[in-house]
Scaffold this motif. Structure first.
Motif, PDB file in Angstrom:
ATOM      1  N   ARG A  74      -1.714   0.608   6.585  1.00 25.83           N
ATOM      2  CA  ARG A  74      -3.105   0.150   6.740  1.00 25.83           C
ATOM      3  C   ARG A  74      -3.922   1.155   7.541  1.00 25.83           C
ATOM      4  NH1 ARG A  74      -0.836  -5.511   7.657  1.00 25.83           N
ATOM      5  NH2 ARG A  74      -1.011  -6.421   5.582  1.00 25.83           N
ATOM      6  N   ARG A  77      -4.318   4.570   5.461  1.00 24.74           N
ATOM      7  CA  ARG A  77      -5.288   4.491   4.365  1.00 24.74           C
ATOM      8  C   ARG A  77      -6.723   4.340   4.870  1.00 24.74           C
ATOM      9  NH1 ARG A  77      -2.065   7.244   1.721  1.00 24.74           N
ATOM     10  NH2 ARG A  77      -0.471   6.220   0.500  1.00 24.74           N
ATOM     11  N   ARG A  97       6.823  -9.797  -0.683  1.00 22.72           N
ATOM     12  CA  ARG A  97       5.558  -9.610   0.047  1.00 22.72           C
ATOM     13  C   ARG A  97       5.418  -8.153   0.511  1.00 22.72           C
ATOM     14  NH1 ARG A  97       1.433 -11.963  -0.554  1.00 22.72           N
ATOM     15  NH2 ARG A  97       0.484  -9.962  -0.545  1.00 22.72           N
ATOM     16  N   ILE A 100       4.519  -5.978  -2.548  1.00 21.62           N
ATOM     17  CA  ILE A 100       3.125  -6.175  -2.952  1.00 21.62           C
ATOM     18  C   ILE A 100       2.183  -5.492  -1.969  1.00 21.62           C
ATOM     19  CG2 ILE A 100       1.307  -7.934  -3.177  1.00 21.62           C
ATOM     20  CD1 ILE A 100       3.582  -9.792  -4.298  1.00 21.62           C
ATOM     21  N   ASP A 101       2.407  -5.726  -0.667  1.00 21.89           N
ATOM     22  CA  ASP A 101       1.545  -5.111   0.354  1.00 21.89           C
ATOM     23  C   ASP A 101       1.595  -3.588   0.276  1.00 21.89           C
ATOM     24  OD1 ASP A 101       0.796  -7.609   1.269  1.00 21.89           O
ATOM     25  OD2 ASP A 101       2.108  -7.565   3.031  1.00 21.89           O
ATOM     26  N   LYS A 104      -0.325  -2.342  -2.772  1.00 22.81           N
ATOM     27  CA  LYS A 104      -1.774  -2.508  -2.554  1.00 22.81           C
ATOM     28  C   LYS A 104      -2.312  -1.382  -1.672  1.00 22.81           C
ATOM     29  CE  LYS A 104      -2.422  -7.474  -3.137  1.00 22.81           C
ATOM     30  NZ  LYS A 104      -2.717  -8.752  -2.455  1.00 22.81           N
ATOM     31  N   LEU A 105      -1.425  -0.789  -0.866  1.00 21.83           N
ATOM     32  CA  LEU A 105      -1.814   0.305   0.036  1.00 21.83           C
ATOM     33  C   LEU A 105      -1.446   1.664  -0.568  1.00 21.83           C
ATOM     34  CD1 LEU A 105      -0.855  -1.573   3.284  1.00 21.83           C
ATOM     35  CD2 LEU A 105      -3.164  -0.814   2.667  1.00 21.83           C
ATOM     36  N   ASN A 106      -1.312   1.696  -1.888  1.00 17.88           N
ATOM     37  CA  ASN A 106      -1.184   2.940  -2.654  1.00 17.88           C
ATOM     38  C   ASN A 106       0.043   3.783  -2.325  1.00 17.88           C
ATOM     39  OD1 ASN A 106      -3.625   2.377  -4.019  1.00 17.88           O
ATOM     40  ND2 ASN A 106      -4.759   3.168  -2.273  1.00 17.88           N
TER      41      ASN A 106
END
Length: 137
Positions: A74, A77, A97, A100-101, A104-106
């Motif tokens: 987090r 990014r 989880r 997925i997280d 989502k953070l590439n």
């Protein structure tokens, strides 16, 4: 320092896993410099101090003290100077989880740490093929 050389930042608090990655690099005759950070905070410091050179890949564990892998991603990014840094998660966490997280953070990939050393050797060889073929910013 060779500006074309890919520096590996291994972010992992487990000394045995760090040693295993180093041994797997040696077994595969990989010569990329490996830099180690024990948590996300140390990793951010190393990325920001410029010691890794312009070409770098982060191998990131998820479960760490002080700042875990998702928290690190987090912050990474959100930082304009670091946001394009390539990150491959290398962890024991098989939690949906976390996967997925991370995506989502590439992250460039999410890999589970192999149980056997032989499989670890194979995984590092595959990663080497990946980072020698991929064009990085």
């Amino acid at each position: 320092m060779d500006n074309r050389e890919l520096h590996i930042l291994l972010v992992d608090d487990d000394e045995v896993d760090v040693l295993t990655v180093r041994r797997a690099f040696q077994r595969n005759r990989l010569t990329n410099p490996i830099h180690v950070a024990n948590n996300g905070l140390e990793a951010l410091d190393k990325l920001r101090d410029g010691s890794l050179g312009p070409r770098r890949l982060v191998l990131l564990d998820i479960n760490m003290p002080k700042m875990n892998g998702i928290e690190f991603l987090r912050v990474l990014r959100a930082d304009p100077a670091l946001q394009t840094t390539a990150v491959v998660v290398l962890t024991t966490s098989n939690e949906e989880r976390d996967k997925i997280d991370a995506f989502k953070l590439n992250v460039a990939g999410y890999l589970l740490k192999p149980v056997t050393f032989g499989n670890f050797i194979d995984l590092m060889a595959t990663l080497n093929k990946y980072w020698t073929l991929v064009e990085m910013p």
